[in-house]
Enzyme design. Structure first.
Site, PDB file in Angstrom:
ATOM      1  N   ASP A 152      65.740 -70.836  10.318  1.00  9.14           N
ATOM      2  CA  ASP A 152      65.936 -72.216   9.862  1.00  9.14           C
ATOM      3  C   ASP A 152      66.226 -73.160  11.035  1.00  9.14           C
ATOM      4  OD1 ASP A 152      68.522 -71.462  10.422  1.00  9.14           O
ATOM      5  OD2 ASP A 152      69.327 -71.878   8.425  1.00  9.14           O
ATOM      6  N   ASP A 194      64.209 -66.709   7.078  1.00  9.85           N
ATOM      7  CA  ASP A 194      65.597 -67.145   6.887  1.00  9.85           C
ATOM      8  C   ASP A 194      65.800 -67.759   5.510  1.00  9.85           C
ATOM      9  OD1 ASP A 194      67.739 -66.831   8.590  1.00  9.85           O
ATOM     10  OD2 ASP A 194      67.250 -68.562   9.850  1.00  9.85           O
ATOM     11  N   LYS A 203      66.793 -63.033   6.092  1.00 10.64           N
ATOM     12  CA  LYS A 203      68.041 -63.066   6.861  1.00 10.64           C
ATOM     13  C   LYS A 203      68.975 -64.078   6.220  1.00 10.64           C
ATOM     14  CE  LYS A 203      68.411 -65.078  11.085  1.00 10.64           C
ATOM     15  NZ  LYS A 203      69.459 -66.082  10.833  1.00 10.64           N
ATOM     16  N   GLU A 234      73.100 -65.804   6.646  1.00  7.35           N
ATOM     17  CA  GLU A 234      74.264 -65.922   7.532  1.00  7.35           C
ATOM     18  C   GLU A 234      75.562 -65.553   6.826  1.00  7.35           C
ATOM     19  OE1 GLU A 234      74.503 -69.798   9.368  1.00  7.35           O
ATOM     20  OE2 GLU A 234      72.468 -69.663  10.179  1.00  7.35           O
ATOM     21  N   GLU A 254      75.243 -63.805  17.108  1.00  4.38           N
ATOM     22  CA  GLU A 254      74.973 -65.063  17.828  1.00  4.38           C
ATOM     23  C   GLU A 254      76.211 -65.570  18.554  1.00  4.38           C
ATOM     24  OE1 GLU A 254      72.803 -68.020  15.617  1.00  4.38           O
ATOM     25  OE2 GLU A 254      73.093 -69.545  17.179  1.00  4.38           O
TER      26      GLU A 254
END
Ligand code: KIV
Length: 261
Positions: A43, A82, A110, A112, A174
């Site tokens: 994204d 994402d 994916k 978060e 990250e």
């Protein structure tokens, strides 16, 4: 040949995985030709391609558009799609949106943060999931490194373990200290893919626009292998000069081999 989720396991502790993002068909075609084994349609597209100030603006429609384009360019490469902000807010919404991304070509999704019930629900319904912890831009207040205090490092470490436990087959780390990236990589049985997480992860991911130098800001942990923005500027300036002076298109006709005016 396209990698399946289980295939990533064979890289663990053996060979590092190179991952790049892509948002368009021609870039995806080049990545596949170069032998990049996995493409992330992240994204980040919202910030690096669409001009949004944050990834929060990205919608599932945007992701469908870009994943479809990438799939048309890279037919034999594993594509991670994402799930944008709030499109994974609960189990059923996340599942419906994952199906949408799968239908246009994503091999896995994916998401978060430690949304453990969502991850296990997706996996139980046949959707392979990539986790993402450390800096999680959709909800972060700023883009500073996380996990720098003992307490925060412990939180990220526990999140990583829990995401694996929930069923993710790969984990993106990250912007965390290298020592924490190493500790998590050693503790997990699934491969870790770092971005600003040091050299000890099982793989590295780079945003394609950062790698080719498109844009005017690149994170300190990225590398510019080229400076495409400079090339675009130079091309545009030359084109202006040539059109205004009448050089173009006269200077291409002989190369085109046509006698048409
Ligand atoms: O959206 C994205 O490109 C990402 C990477 C920064 C890992 O999540």
């Amino acid at each position: 040949m396209k990698l399946l989720p289980d295939d990533f396991q064979k890289f663990k502790g053996v060979k590092r995985v190179p991952m790049l993002t892509s948002y368009t068909c021609p870039v995806a075609r080049s990545l596949e030709e170069a032998g990049i084994p996995v493409i992330l349609v992240g994204d980040t597209v919202g910030m690096v391609e669409m001009g949004f100030a944050s990834t929060k603006e990205v919608t599932i429609d945007h992701m469908e558009y870009h994943i479809g384009a990438v799939r048309r360019g890279a037919k034999d490469t594993h594509i991670i799609g994402d799930l944008p902000y709030e499109t994974e807010r609960d189990r059923e919404t996340a599942l419906g949106n994952s199906w949408r991304l799968s239908r246009v070509g994503a091999d896995s999704v994916k998401l978060e943060g430690p949304k453990l019930d969502v991850i296990s629900h997706l996996v139980a319904n046949g959707i392979p999931v990539v986790g993402h912890t450390g800096l999680t831009p959709q909800t972060a207040e700023n883009f500073k490194r996380v996990g720098s205090t003992d307490e925060d490092a412990e939180r990220v470490f526990k999140e990583a373990l829990a995401i694996q436990e929930a069923g993710a087959f790969l984990l993106v780390l990250e912007h965390i200290p290298a020592a924490l990236g190493e500790k998590i990589t050693q503790a997990l049985t699934i491969p870790t893919i770092g971005i600003g997480a040091g050299p000890y992860c099982d793989g590295q991911v780079l945003v394609i626009n950062d790698a080719i130098g498109i844009g005017d800001y690149w994170p300190p942990f990225s590398k510019q292998y080229a400076h495409a923005s400079r090339t675009i500027l130079q091309v545009a300036r030359e084109f202006v000069t040539e059109v205004e002076s009448g050089q173009f298109p006269n200077n291409i006709l002989k190369f085109a081999g046509t006698k048409k005016s």
